[in-house]
Design a protein around this motif. Structure first.
Motif, PDB file in Angstrom:
ATOM      1  N   UNK A 163     -31.074  -5.857   9.176  1.00 29.59           N
ATOM      2  CA  UNK A 163     -31.938  -4.732   9.523  1.00 29.59           C
ATOM      3  C   UNK A 163     -33.009  -4.521   8.460  1.00 29.59           C
ATOM      4  N   UNK A 164     -32.622  -4.609   7.188  1.00 32.71           N
ATOM      5  CA  UNK A 164     -33.575  -4.436   6.113  1.00 32.71           C
ATOM      6  C   UNK A 164     -34.623  -5.550   6.122  1.00 32.71           C
ATOM      7  N   UNK A 165     -34.174  -6.782   6.296  1.00 26.12           N
ATOM      8  CA  UNK A 165     -35.109  -7.915   6.318  1.00 26.12           C
ATOM      9  C   UNK A 165     -36.074  -7.814   7.484  1.00 26.12           C
ATOM     10  N   UNK A 219     -37.246  -5.077   8.838  1.00 26.87           N
ATOM     11  CA  UNK A 219     -38.242  -4.065   8.467  1.00 26.87           C
ATOM     12  C   UNK A 219     -39.258  -4.651   7.485  1.00 26.87           C
ATOM     13  N   UNK A 220     -38.787  -5.440   6.542  1.00 22.66           N
ATOM     14  CA  UNK A 220     -39.683  -6.039   5.555  1.00 22.66           C
ATOM     15  C   UNK A 220     -40.629  -7.052   6.207  1.00 22.66           C
ATOM     16  N   UNK A 221     -40.119  -7.808   7.133  1.00 25.00           N
ATOM     17  CA  UNK A 221     -40.986  -8.769   7.839  1.00 25.00           C
ATOM     18  C   UNK A 221     -42.012  -8.042   8.707  1.00 25.00           C
ATOM     19  N   UNK A 222     -41.595  -6.941   9.315  1.00 25.64           N
ATOM     20  CA  UNK A 222     -42.550  -6.162  10.122  1.00 25.64           C
ATOM     21  C   UNK A 222     -43.669  -5.586   9.254  1.00 25.64           C
ATOM     22  N   UNK A 223     -43.425  -5.490   7.951  1.00 18.14           N
ATOM     23  CA  UNK A 223     -44.453  -5.026   7.030  1.00 18.14           C
ATOM     24  C   UNK A 223     -45.449  -6.096   6.643  1.00 18.14           C
ATOM     25  N   UNK A 224     -45.239  -7.320   7.118  1.00 22.00           N
ATOM     26  CA  UNK A 224     -46.196  -8.388   6.841  1.00 22.00           C
ATOM     27  C   UNK A 224     -45.708  -9.450   5.876  1.00 22.00           C
ATOM     28  N   UNK A 225     -44.428  -9.416   5.523  1.00 23.64           N
ATOM     29  CA  UNK A 225     -43.893 -10.412   4.605  1.00 23.64           C
ATOM     30  C   UNK A 225     -43.355 -11.609   5.398  1.00 23.64           C
ATOM     31  N   UNK A 226     -43.845 -12.789   5.040  1.00 27.13           N
ATOM     32  CA  UNK A 226     -43.483 -13.998   5.790  1.00 27.13           C
ATOM     33  C   UNK A 226     -42.087 -14.484   5.431  1.00 27.13           C
ATOM     34  N   UNK A 250     -38.324 -13.518   3.590  1.00 25.80           N
ATOM     35  CA  UNK A 250     -37.367 -12.580   3.005  1.00 25.80           C
ATOM     36  C   UNK A 250     -36.047 -13.324   2.834  1.00 25.80           C
ATOM     37  N   UNK A 251     -35.514 -13.312   1.621  1.00 23.53           N
ATOM     38  CA  UNK A 251     -34.239 -13.994   1.386  1.00 23.53           C
ATOM     39  C   UNK A 251     -33.367 -13.144   0.472  1.00 23.53           C
ATOM     40  N   UNK A 252     -32.047 -13.372   0.548  1.00 26.10           N
ATOM     41  CA  UNK A 252     -31.134 -12.723  -0.383  1.00 26.10           C
ATOM     42  C   UNK A 252     -31.126 -13.570  -1.649  1.00 26.10           C
ATOM     43  N   UNK A 253     -31.710 -13.038  -2.702  1.00 27.68           N
ATOM     44  CA  UNK A 253     -31.833 -13.790  -3.948  1.00 27.68           C
ATOM     45  C   UNK A 253     -30.507 -13.874  -4.690  1.00 27.68           C
TER      46      UNK A 253
END
Length: 353
Positions: free
Chosen positions: A325-327, A329-336, A338-341
Motif C-alpha cells: 500500500x505504501x509503495x 502511494x509512492x509510485x502514484x506520486x511519480x516515483x518510478x 520503490x524497493x525495500x532497502x
C-alpha cells in the motif's frame, strides 16, 4: 442454550489477562522509578531498599521498598530473599538504564501514559469520525514519541538504514542537501548531521513546539550552523533541490500521503532518493497479529489514525499499512522505482527514486 465453556481455554485466557494487566499496572511505577533515578541508582550495585532510598537522593525507604518489590514481581529487577537486596542485571539495564541501547524503553512507558491521557478525546472521535490534532492528544505526546523512537534511530540510521540506500552514503560524505520531513523534535536530523558533517540538513515539521525543541537540540549539540528547522507541513515546503529526503515513522500519520508523495517528487533533485522509514508490517491484517503488530495497532488506534483524520483528506493509513500500500502511494506520486532497502524487527526502509 448457554455456550459450553472450555475450562482449559478459559484458564489460559485469564492467565494471559493477568499478565497483560500486570504490565499495564507497571506503567506508573516504572515512570516514577525513571524520574526518581531508582533504576540508575540500582544499576551501580545491589542494594537493600534502605540503601537504594539513600542512593537515589534521600527518598522514603518504605515507598522505595514497595516500588522495588513491584519491579521484582514485574521481572524488571532481581531480588535476593536471603540478603533482602535488589539488583539490576545487564539485560535489564539495557532496557531501563542504558539510554543509547537499541532496546531502551523509557519512551515507550511515556507513550503509553500519553495514550491513556488522551483516551476521552479519542473515544469522542469514535462517535463522530473526527480526529485529534497532533500535539493536542496529551501533555507532551510529541516528547514521548521522540523518546520512544530515539533508541532505534541512534542504532540504525547511520549504521544500517542510510548505507542500504544505493550510493547515498558516499554522496552524504561528499556534501549533499537533505530534508528530514516530519522531523519532530529533531533526533533523526541531528544524528544524520553529526555523521555527515559535509552535508546540509533542514528539518521540517508542522508542529511548532516540536520545531522549537529541535532548535534547542541543535544549539546544544553545536550543529546550528549546518542544521536548520522550519515549521512547515510536507506539502508546503517551498525549498527544493534535495539530494535526499527522509521521513521517519510519519508518512502513515499524514492526512494526504498521496499529495505528500507528489510534492516530494517535485522538491527532490534529479537522481535524488526519498527514504521512507515505516513500522514493519505485512500486507494482510492477519500477518500483523503478533506482539509487534499488537503494539502498533494499539498505538495507531490512539495516535496515528486520529492524527490523520484531523488533517485534510484524512487517509488514515494507520501504523500497519504494509509495504504494498505504501509503495503504491509512492509510485502514484511519480516515483518510478520503490524497493525495500532493508528492515529490522520494528521498521522497514523503503527507497524511492
Amino acid at each position: 442454550m448457554p455456550p459450553i465453556i472450555d475450562e482449559t481455554k478459559l484458564h489460559a485466557f485469564v492467565g494471559k489477562m493477568l499478565g497483560d494487566l500486570g504490565g499495564a499496572m507497571s506503567v506508573p511505577t516504572v515512570r516514577i522509578g525513571m524520574r526518581l533515578g531508582l533504576f540508575d541508582a540500582l544499576a551501580r550495585s545491589p542494594a537493600s531498599a534502605q540503601e537504594l532510598a539513600v542512593r537515589a537522593g534521600g527518598l522514603h525507604d518504605r515507598y522505595v521498598r514497595e516500588w522495588a518489590l513491584a519491579q521484582a514481581a514485574n521481572g524488571y529487577v532481581e531480588f535476593d530473599p536471603a540478603s533482602d537486596r535488589f539488583s539490576l542485571s545487564p539485560e535489564q539495564a539495557m532496557v531501563f538504564v542504558n539510554r543509547d541501547s537499541p532496546v531502551y524503553l523509557a519512551g515507550a512507558f511515556e507513550l503509553v501514559a500519553a495514550m491513556i491521557e488522551a483516551e476521552a478525546k479519542v473515544e469522542d472521535c469514535f462517535r463522530h469520525g473526527t480526529g485529534v490534532r497532533w500535539g493536542d492528544h496529551a501533555g507532551c505526546l510529541f516528547c514521548a514519541t521522540g523518546a520512544f523512537f530515539r533508541p532505534g534511530y541512534v542504532n540504525n540510521i547511520v549504521q544500517n538504514w542510510i548505507p542500504a540506500l544505493n550510493g547515498m552514503e558516499a554522496r552524504l560524505r561528499g556534501g549533499a542537501k537533505v530534508a528530514d520531513v516530519g522531523c519532530g523534535v529533531g533526533f533523526s536530523t541531528l544524528l544524520m548531521a553529526e555523521a555527515y558533517p559535509e552535508s546540509r540538513f533542514i528539518g521540517f515539521d508542522f508542529h511548532a513546539p516540536s520545531i522549537e525543541e529541535a532548535r534547542r537540540h541543535a544549539q546544544d549539540h553545536g550543529l546550528a550552523d549546518r542544521v536548520t528547522f522550519e515549521v512547515a507541513a510536507a506539502k508546503d515546503i517551498t525549498e527544493d533541490g534535495f539530494d535526499l529526503i527522509t521521513m521517519y515513522d510519519c508518512l502513515h500519520d499524514m492526512g494526504d500521503p498521496r499529495g505528500c508523495a507528489i510534492h516530494m517528487r517535485r522538491i527532490l533533485a534529479d537522481g535524488g532518493i526519498w527514504m521512507v522509514v515505516e513500522p514493519i508490517a505485512g500486507d494482510a491484517p492477519a500477518d500483523n497479529l503478533n506482539p509487534v503488530g499488537r503494539l502498533y495497532y494499539n498505538a495507531s488506534t490512539m495516535i496515528c489514525v486520529p492524527t490523520s483524520l484531523d488533517q485534510e483528506v484524512g487517509e488514515a493509513l494507520g501504523a500497519q499499512a504494509g509495504e504494498q500500500r505504501l509503495a503504491r502511494i509512492m509510485r502514484e506520486g511519480g516515483f518510478a522505482s520503490v524497493r525495500r532497502a532493508t528492515q529490522g524487527p520494528f521498521n522497514m526502509v523503503l527507497e524511492a527514486r
